[in-house]
Scaffold this motif. Structure first.
Motif, PDB file in Angstrom:
ATOM      1  N   GLY A  38      -7.077  10.056  -8.973  1.00  0.00           N
ATOM      2  CA  GLY A  38      -6.401  11.318  -8.648  1.00  0.00           C
ATOM      3  C   GLY A  38      -5.615  11.271  -7.362  1.00  0.00           C
ATOM      4  O   GLY A  38      -4.924  12.220  -6.997  1.00  0.00           O
ATOM      5  N   GLY A  39      -5.710  10.124  -6.650  1.00  0.00           N
ATOM      6  CA  GLY A  39      -4.988  10.037  -5.362  1.00  0.00           C
ATOM      7  C   GLY A  39      -3.539   9.646  -5.581  1.00  0.00           C
ATOM      8  O   GLY A  39      -3.077   9.452  -6.704  1.00  0.00           O
ATOM      9  N   ASP A  40      -2.822   9.501  -4.461  1.00  0.00           N
ATOM     10  CA  ASP A  40      -1.402   9.085  -4.581  1.00  0.00           C
ATOM     11  C   ASP A  40      -1.262   7.599  -4.278  1.00  0.00           C
ATOM     12  O   ASP A  40      -0.172   7.080  -4.171  1.00  0.00           O
ATOM     13  CB  ASP A  40      -0.523   9.905  -3.618  1.00  0.00           C
ATOM     14  CG  ASP A  40      -0.821   9.562  -2.160  1.00  0.00           C
ATOM     15  OD1 ASP A  40      -0.065  10.000  -1.292  1.00  0.00           O
ATOM     16  OD2 ASP A  40      -1.814   8.838  -1.914  1.00  0.00           O
ATOM     17  N   GLU A  50      -4.265   1.311   1.775  1.00  0.00           N
ATOM     18  CA  GLU A  50      -5.025   1.034   3.017  1.00  0.00           C
ATOM     19  C   GLU A  50      -6.089  -0.043   2.750  1.00  0.00           C
ATOM     20  O   GLU A  50      -6.276  -0.953   3.563  1.00  0.00           O
ATOM     21  CB  GLU A  50      -5.675   2.316   3.553  1.00  0.00           C
ATOM     22  CG  GLU A  50      -4.665   3.303   4.174  1.00  0.00           C
ATOM     23  CD  GLU A  50      -3.720   2.622   5.173  1.00  0.00           C
ATOM     24  OE1 GLU A  50      -2.487   2.794   5.035  1.00  0.00           O
ATOM     25  OE2 GLU A  50      -4.214   1.889   6.053  1.00  0.00           O
ATOM     26  N   ARG A  51      -6.747   0.047   1.609  1.00  0.00           N
ATOM     27  CA  ARG A  51      -7.779  -0.961   1.296  1.00  0.00           C
ATOM     28  C   ARG A  51      -7.139  -2.338   1.104  1.00  0.00           C
ATOM     29  O   ARG A  51      -7.653  -3.354   1.526  1.00  0.00           O
ATOM     30  CB  ARG A  51      -8.550  -0.565   0.025  1.00  0.00           C
ATOM     31  CG  ARG A  51      -9.507   0.601   0.213  1.00  0.00           C
ATOM     32  CD  ARG A  51     -10.629   0.603  -0.822  1.00  0.00           C
ATOM     33  NE  ARG A  51     -10.127   0.554  -2.189  1.00  0.00           N
ATOM     34  CZ  ARG A  51      -9.778   1.661  -2.884  1.00  0.00           C
ATOM     35  NH1 ARG A  51      -9.832   2.851  -2.293  1.00  0.00           N
ATOM     36  NH2 ARG A  51      -9.378   1.564  -4.128  1.00  0.00           N
ATOM     37  N   ALA A  52      -5.952  -2.350   0.483  1.00  0.00           N
ATOM     38  CA  ALA A  52      -5.275  -3.640   0.230  1.00  0.00           C
ATOM     39  C   ALA A  52      -4.830  -4.292   1.535  1.00  0.00           C
ATOM     40  O   ALA A  52      -4.625  -5.500   1.595  1.00  0.00           O
ATOM     41  CB  ALA A  52      -4.067  -3.416  -0.672  1.00  0.00           C
ATOM     42  N   LYS A  53      -4.708  -3.487   2.585  1.00  0.00           N
ATOM     43  CA  LYS A  53      -4.255  -4.035   3.875  1.00  0.00           C
ATOM     44  C   LYS A  53      -5.411  -4.624   4.684  1.00  0.00           C
ATOM     45  O   LYS A  53      -5.191  -5.384   5.620  1.00  0.00           O
ATOM     46  CB  LYS A  53      -3.583  -2.916   4.695  1.00  0.00           C
ATOM     47  CG  LYS A  53      -2.229  -2.504   4.197  1.00  0.00           C
ATOM     48  CD  LYS A  53      -1.830  -1.113   4.661  1.00  0.00           C
ATOM     49  CE  LYS A  53      -1.836  -0.947   6.158  1.00  0.00           C
ATOM     50  NZ  LYS A  53      -1.390   0.428   6.543  1.00  0.00           N
ATOM     51  N   GLU A  74      -9.026  -6.508  -2.667  1.00  0.00           N
ATOM     52  CA  GLU A  74      -7.995  -5.741  -3.377  1.00  0.00           C
ATOM     53  C   GLU A  74      -6.635  -6.039  -2.764  1.00  0.00           C
ATOM     54  O   GLU A  74      -6.479  -5.993  -1.539  1.00  0.00           O
ATOM     55  CB  GLU A  74      -8.303  -4.240  -3.276  1.00  0.00           C
ATOM     56  CG  GLU A  74      -9.477  -3.824  -4.141  1.00  0.00           C
ATOM     57  CD  GLU A  74      -9.720  -2.312  -4.074  1.00  0.00           C
ATOM     58  OE1 GLU A  74      -9.807  -1.796  -2.959  1.00  0.00           O
ATOM     59  OE2 GLU A  74      -9.805  -1.680  -5.135  1.00  0.00           O
ATOM     60  N   ARG A  75      -5.697  -6.371  -3.575  1.00  0.00           N
ATOM     61  CA  ARG A  75      -4.337  -6.586  -3.110  1.00  0.00           C
ATOM     62  C   ARG A  75      -3.425  -5.633  -3.848  1.00  0.00           C
ATOM     63  O   ARG A  75      -3.733  -5.180  -4.949  1.00  0.00           O
ATOM     64  CB  ARG A  75      -3.892  -8.032  -3.374  1.00  0.00           C
ATOM     65  CG  ARG A  75      -4.463  -9.009  -2.353  1.00  0.00           C
ATOM     66  CD  ARG A  75      -3.752 -10.328  -2.327  1.00  0.00           C
ATOM     67  NE  ARG A  75      -3.991 -11.031  -1.068  1.00  0.00           N
ATOM     68  CZ  ARG A  75      -3.433 -12.200  -0.761  1.00  0.00           C
ATOM     69  NH1 ARG A  75      -2.625 -12.793  -1.618  1.00  0.00           N
ATOM     70  NH2 ARG A  75      -3.674 -12.792   0.394  1.00  0.00           N
ATOM     71  N   LEU A  76      -2.280  -5.329  -3.258  1.00  0.00           N
ATOM     72  CA  LEU A  76      -1.277  -4.516  -3.935  1.00  0.00           C
ATOM     73  C   LEU A  76      -0.612  -5.429  -4.964  1.00  0.00           C
ATOM     74  O   LEU A  76       0.318  -6.183  -4.654  1.00  0.00           O
ATOM     75  CB  LEU A  76      -0.264  -3.971  -2.925  1.00  0.00           C
ATOM     76  CG  LEU A  76       0.698  -2.895  -3.418  1.00  0.00           C
ATOM     77  CD1 LEU A  76      -0.055  -1.745  -4.064  1.00  0.00           C
ATOM     78  CD2 LEU A  76       1.548  -2.367  -2.267  1.00  0.00           C
ATOM     79  N   MET A  77      -1.139  -5.407  -6.178  1.00  0.00           N
ATOM     80  CA  MET A  77      -0.684  -6.367  -7.188  1.00  0.00           C
ATOM     81  C   MET A  77       0.781  -6.100  -7.550  1.00  0.00           C
ATOM     82  O   MET A  77       1.223  -4.962  -7.568  1.00  0.00           O
ATOM     83  CB  MET A  77      -1.556  -6.284  -8.448  1.00  0.00           C
ATOM     84  CG  MET A  77      -3.004  -6.670  -8.188  1.00  0.00           C
ATOM     85  SD  MET A  77      -3.194  -8.216  -7.268  1.00  0.00           S
ATOM     86  CE  MET A  77      -2.957  -9.397  -8.585  1.00  0.00           C
ATOM     87  N   ILE A 114       5.511   3.997  -0.400  1.00  0.00           N
ATOM     88  CA  ILE A 114       4.500   3.958   0.674  1.00  0.00           C
ATOM     89  C   ILE A 114       4.537   2.590   1.356  1.00  0.00           C
ATOM     90  O   ILE A 114       4.632   2.470   2.574  1.00  0.00           O
ATOM     91  CB  ILE A 114       3.091   4.234   0.099  1.00  0.00           C
ATOM     92  CG1 ILE A 114       2.985   5.676  -0.409  1.00  0.00           C
ATOM     93  CG2 ILE A 114       2.004   3.946   1.141  1.00  0.00           C
ATOM     94  CD1 ILE A 114       1.734   5.940  -1.261  1.00  0.00           C
ATOM     95  N   ALA A 115       4.521   1.531   0.533  1.00  0.00           N
ATOM     96  CA  ALA A 115       4.480   0.171   1.099  1.00  0.00           C
ATOM     97  C   ALA A 115       5.749  -0.154   1.871  1.00  0.00           C
ATOM     98  O   ALA A 115       5.719  -0.796   2.919  1.00  0.00           O
ATOM     99  CB  ALA A 115       4.257  -0.847  -0.022  1.00  0.00           C
ATOM    100  N   MET A 116       6.883   0.321   1.336  1.00  0.00           N
ATOM    101  CA  MET A 116       8.167  -0.012   1.981  1.00  0.00           C
ATOM    102  C   MET A 116       8.367   0.746   3.292  1.00  0.00           C
ATOM    103  O   MET A 116       9.383   0.541   3.963  1.00  0.00           O
ATOM    104  CB  MET A 116       9.321   0.233   1.012  1.00  0.00           C
ATOM    105  CG  MET A 116       9.346  -0.726  -0.176  1.00  0.00           C
ATOM    106  SD  MET A 116       9.661  -2.475   0.224  1.00  0.00           S
ATOM    107  CE  MET A 116       8.080  -3.141   0.638  1.00  0.00           C
TER     108      MET A 116
END
Ligand code: SDX
Length: 429
Positions: A282-284, A290-293, A299-302, A346-348
């Motif tokens: 349900g999040g955005d 943040e966890r991927a960082k 966890e990575r931003l796949m 968000i990432a950019m």
């Protein structure tokens, strides 16, 4: 290619090493005589700084986000070409004439059946068998049904190249039909490469499959964009396996196995899992990012980051536009696309990604297109493999026809036990 020199000063001696230059200005220190001259080897785990060959198949400029197959920009091939034409270009070095293209298309069509006895293999796989495991197994098995002649002349080589490009697609579709318990649909001589694949996947004796031009074009685009990418992990695996003169079917099977990994071709499936997970939460996606960082996070931003692209992967740009267009079709929308676009945004705007030059890669949007087409999730990497077969074959062909190519045999730095005497088991503690 013009050459300069690099100097190595070691143990009080100066060694001159030739520097070779590529046609686009990239330069390499030629270390072929390094160990003989200096006793030194180089260390480069992951080969991030090591060229393994000279190649004229594909050019990638990771800093500028440039990708060209045989000099043709990926953007123009994506807009104007077809997968079969692109495969011909990669394999032969030039775009085909009309006659060359129709001969190649006919060859592919005539090679699209697999031996009837191979159909029995599908029964032997467990129901939950992953289609990439089936694909790598079946492709290696092709060598038992289509043994290569002792003398590999041009005709024989053209034939097994057509076999592989065509039969990989048939094996993929058959594995899907087996998984859903439907009868396998044979390739048709009246359909083009992509249409045949979609028909084999989605038609059935009780349900005609109506080919949709937008869907056909979307699959065509996916396969064009996946067709080659210079010395990526699976292409380097093909060169490595092929350098021992192993059977080409087993060499391509090795490429399929390397591609399967989550860091490589398996990422397209992982992207969808990640997007589904964010949607379910349900999040955005901010907390996921943040966890991927986090250092050491598993966890990575796949679909983000790339060994070579330190800018936006040009293929991701093309796929994002194609995805947006496809999802405009009535009844094809997907909320995951909006989540993906938001994640990218968000990432950019996050220094963590910008400082590490982590941008969307080929896999970030490709899965969304495959999902919209109705390709089952566990076949996403299979589509990647179907696309990549011509690239692997072009790389293999360039190597085996190159000047005195050698078997690949890297070195190591030993860090194990010192010499020891054998201890009989009765005396071991
Ligand atoms: C393909 O090579 C090709 O050409 C491949 C390909 C092709 O066409 O054949 O383009 C296809 O495989 C595309 C890549 C698909 N894989 C993924 O999307 C998986 C997620 N990406 C990452 O695992 C990673 O970016 C790689 C594997 C793609 C690249 O890894 P590298 O170059 O070895 O970089 P690295 O692992 O050393 O990471 C450098 C830093 C690290 O942080 P720090 O140690 O500096 O703090 O960047 C971080 C990493 O933690 N990082 C990521 C990240 N990718 C790298 N952090 C969060 N999310 C990510 N996706």
């Amino acid at each position: 290619m013009s050459s300069q020199e690099a100097k190595l000063i070691f143990d009080g001696r100066t060694y001159r090493l030739p520097v070779i230059k590529g046609v686009r200005g990239e330069r390499a220190i030629d270390i072929r005589t390094l160990r003989d001259d200096t006793g030194l080897i180089t260390m480069d785990p992951g080969l991030a700084n090591t060229g393994i060959c000279r190649s004229s198949v594909t050019f990638v400029d990771g800093e500028k986000g440039i990708l060209q197959y045989r000099g043709y920009p990926i953007e123009t091939l994506a807009e104007h070409s077809t997968f079969v034409e692109t495969a011909y270009l990669l394999l032969h070095g030039d775009l085909p004439t009309r006659d060359e293209l129709s001969l190649f298309s006919r060859q592919l069509n005539e090679s699209s059946l697999i031996h009837e006895d191979m159909r029995l293999f599908f029964r032997a796989f467990p129901n939950h068998a992953h289609p990439m495991g089936i694909l790598s197994t079946m492709v290696a098995s092709l060598s038992t049904f289509y043994p290569l002649p002792d003398v590999l002349d041009d005709v024989a080589e053209e034939q097994f190249i057509a076999n592989l490009i065509s039969q990989v697609r048939t094996i993929a579709a058959f594995s899907y039909k087996r998984a859903i318990g439907e009868p396998m649909v044979y390739p048709s001589c009246n359909l083009r490469y992509i249409e045949n694949f979609l028909n084999m996947m989605f038609s059935s004796p009780v349900k005609d499959y109506k080919l949709d031009a937008d869907i056909v074009r979307a699959v065509e685009l996916i396969l064009i964009l996946h067709a080659d990418h210079e010395q990526n992990c699976s292409a380097a695996t093909v060169r490595m396996a092929g350098s021992s003169l192993s059977n080409i079917y087993s060499v391509i099977s090795a490429g399929i196995s390397a591609l399967w990994g989550a860091r490589h071709g398996g990422a397209n499936m992982e992207v969808i899992t990640m997007l589904e997970h964010i949607r379910a939460s349900g999040g955005d996606g901010r907390d996921f990012v943040e966890r991927a960082k986090k250092k050491g996070s598993n966890e990575r931003l796949m679909g983000f980051g790339h060994r070579v692209y330190k800018s936006y992967d040009p293929r991701a740009k093309i796929l994002k536009d194609a995805c947006h267009k496809l999802l405009q079709k009535p009844g094809v929308s997907d909320p995951l696309f909006d989540i993906a676009v938001r994640l990218e945004d968000i990432a950019m705007h996050d220094d963590y990604f910008l400082e590490r030059n982590l941008y969307p890669n080929l896999d970030f949007y490709s899965g969304l297109i495959l999902k919209a087409i109705g390709i089952p999730y566990d076949m996403f990497t299979v589509l990647f493999a179907i696309g990549r077969v011509p690239g692997w074959l072009a790389q293999w062909r360039e190597m085996v026809h190159g000047d005195n190519f050698k078997i690949a045999r890297p070195r190591q730095i030993y860090c194990g036990a010192d010499i020891r005497s054998y201890i009989p088991i009765a005396e071991r503690k």
